[in-house]
Design an enzyme around this catalytic site. Sequence first.
Site, PDB file in Angstrom:
ATOM      1  CB  ILE A 277      -0.945  -0.020   1.236  1.00  0.00           C
ATOM      2  CG1 ILE A 277      -0.147  -0.223   2.537  1.00  0.00           C
ATOM      3  CG2 ILE A 277      -1.991  -1.121   1.086  1.00  0.00           C
ATOM      4  CD1 ILE A 277      -1.019  -0.253   3.807  1.00  0.00           C
TER       5      ILE A 277
ATOM      6  CG  HIS B 252      -4.067  -5.913   0.330  1.00  0.00           C
ATOM      7  ND1 HIS B 252      -3.106  -6.686   0.922  1.00  0.00           N
ATOM      8  CD2 HIS B 252      -5.051  -6.784  -0.034  1.00  0.00           C
ATOM      9  CE1 HIS B 252      -3.471  -7.965   0.917  1.00  0.00           C
ATOM     10  NE2 HIS B 252      -4.642  -8.047   0.330  1.00  0.00           N
TER      11      HIS B 252
ATOM     12  CB  CYS C 299     -19.806  15.282   6.269  1.00  0.00           C
ATOM     13  SG  CYS C 299     -18.968  13.702   6.519  1.00  0.00           S
TER      14      CYS C 299
HETATM   15  P1  OAD Z   1       4.498 -10.713   5.102  1.00  0.00           P
HETATM   16  O1  OAD Z   1       5.147  -9.880   6.151  1.00  0.00           O
HETATM   17  O2  OAD Z   1       3.512 -11.720   5.534  1.00  0.00           O
HETATM   18  O3  OAD Z   1       5.606 -11.490   4.276  1.00  0.00           O
HETATM   19  C1  OAD Z   1       6.734 -10.834   3.780  1.00  0.00           C
HETATM   20  C2  OAD Z   1       7.680 -11.893   3.241  1.00  0.00           C
HETATM   21  O4  OAD Z   1       8.744 -11.222   2.598  1.00  0.00           O
HETATM   22  C3  OAD Z   1       8.278 -12.795   4.316  1.00  0.00           C
HETATM   23  O5  OAD Z   1       8.120 -14.144   3.906  1.00  0.00           O
HETATM   24  C4  OAD Z   1       9.777 -12.397   4.347  1.00  0.00           C
HETATM   25  O6  OAD Z   1      10.626 -13.525   4.532  1.00  0.00           O
HETATM   26  C5  OAD Z   1       9.971 -11.834   2.966  1.00  0.00           C
HETATM   27  N1  OAD Z   1      10.975 -10.766   2.859  1.00  0.00           N
HETATM   28  C6  OAD Z   1      11.244  -9.760   3.713  1.00  0.00           C
HETATM   29  N2  OAD Z   1      12.188  -8.956   3.223  1.00  0.00           N
HETATM   30  C7  OAD Z   1      12.547  -9.475   2.006  1.00  0.00           C
HETATM   31  C8  OAD Z   1      13.491  -9.109   1.004  1.00  0.00           C
HETATM   32  N3  OAD Z   1      14.276  -8.035   1.125  1.00  0.00           N
HETATM   33  N4  OAD Z   1      13.546  -9.874  -0.109  1.00  0.00           N
HETATM   34  C9  OAD Z   1      12.770 -10.977  -0.257  1.00  0.00           C
HETATM   35  N5  OAD Z   1      11.889 -11.373   0.669  1.00  0.00           N
HETATM   36  C10 OAD Z   1      11.770 -10.636   1.778  1.00  0.00           C
HETATM   37  O7  OAD Z   1       3.883  -9.697   4.027  1.00  0.00           O
HETATM   38  P2  OAD Z   1       2.776  -9.974   2.903  1.00  0.00           P
HETATM   39  O8  OAD Z   1       2.893 -11.355   2.358  1.00  0.00           O
HETATM   40  O9  OAD Z   1       2.826  -8.850   1.963  1.00  0.00           O
HETATM   41  O10 OAD Z   1      -2.610  -7.008   4.357  1.00  0.00           O
HETATM   42  O11 OAD Z   1       1.464  -9.879   3.766  1.00  0.00           O
HETATM   43  C11 OAD Z   1       0.246  -9.948   3.129  1.00  0.00           C
HETATM   44  C12 OAD Z   1      -0.745  -9.019   3.779  1.00  0.00           C
HETATM   45  O12 OAD Z   1      -0.766  -9.206   5.201  1.00  0.00           O
HETATM   46  C13 OAD Z   1      -0.417  -7.551   3.654  1.00  0.00           C
HETATM   47  O13 OAD Z   1      -0.779  -7.005   2.411  1.00  0.00           O
HETATM   48  C14 OAD Z   1      -1.234  -6.942   4.760  1.00  0.00           C
HETATM   49  C15 OAD Z   1      -0.947  -7.943   5.849  1.00  0.00           C
HETATM   50  O14 OAD Z   1      -1.951  -8.064   6.764  1.00  0.00           O
HETATM   51  C16 OAD Z   1      -3.425  -6.005   4.666  1.00  0.00           C
HETATM   52  O15 OAD Z   1      -3.072  -5.031   5.303  1.00  0.00           O
HETATM   53  C17 OAD Z   1      -4.822  -6.205   4.177  1.00  0.00           C
END
Ligand code: OAD
Length: 238
Positions: A105, A121, A152
Amino acid sequence: MTEAVQRLKEMVDSTDNIVFFGGAGVSTESGIPDFRSVDGLYNQKYRYPPETILSASFFERNPEEYYRFHHDKLRLRGAKPNAAHLKLAQWEREGKLKAVITQNIDGLHQAAGSKNVIELHGSLLRAYCARCRKPWNAEIINEGEGVPRCDCGGVIRPDIVLYEEALDQEAMEAAVRYIRNADVLIIGGTSLVVYPAAGLIRYYRGNRLVLVNKGETGADSYADLVLHEKIGEVFSQL
Ligand code: OAD
């Protein structure tokens, strides 16, 4: 260059139909913490779990507490695109990449120059009144304090998808279309645990599914190539 990076480079060089699907790990090298790593947003202590604070019913009931969390943890603080964002934008300009599908986001793909970005998202760079729906410049949230209010009297909210809310149907359909037709699908920086976004992977029909993620994911065994490395470091070699 490792053998895995070399293989990824060959895949990228061989096609003009790459689709990228990413998450918070794409932006950690820009200084934005992810959610589920040990130093991520969900492993810190608040009065409520972050999943609760980031839910629609909590926002409605307790906007003060929501905004305390938001101002503390969801401010972008001048973050800049990193090598991964920049490489994806470059591939799009070169006609090699069809779309970036992101759960993030933070607007960093657009800041890097990507045009076709599907934000599953929503975005912290847009805001609107939760009561009358009037759009507001997001600066009222990002540069303000406390609970921002509309003319409002309603509470202004960021245009992000909170827990308990549905994803934008058009964005989901577009994401499915791109993934279904992709030649090379690169998934990066996502733990693939949050649905429905995580379920998108099953629409891919090709044989070049690449995962670039620091940690393991439940999808590692489906991928044709897995790199447990930092995505910015990998992409800067491509
Ligand atoms: P997560 O925090 O669940 O996962 C991030 C992943 O990126 C982890 O598996 C890390 O190991 C990996 N990671 C971190 N730094 C990295 C790097 N430099 N290179 C490669 N990998 C790396 O985040 P999301 O999967 O995005 O939703 O989480 C999904 C959703 O959960 C988000 O969009 C948010 C959250 O709740 C909402 O807010 C609706």
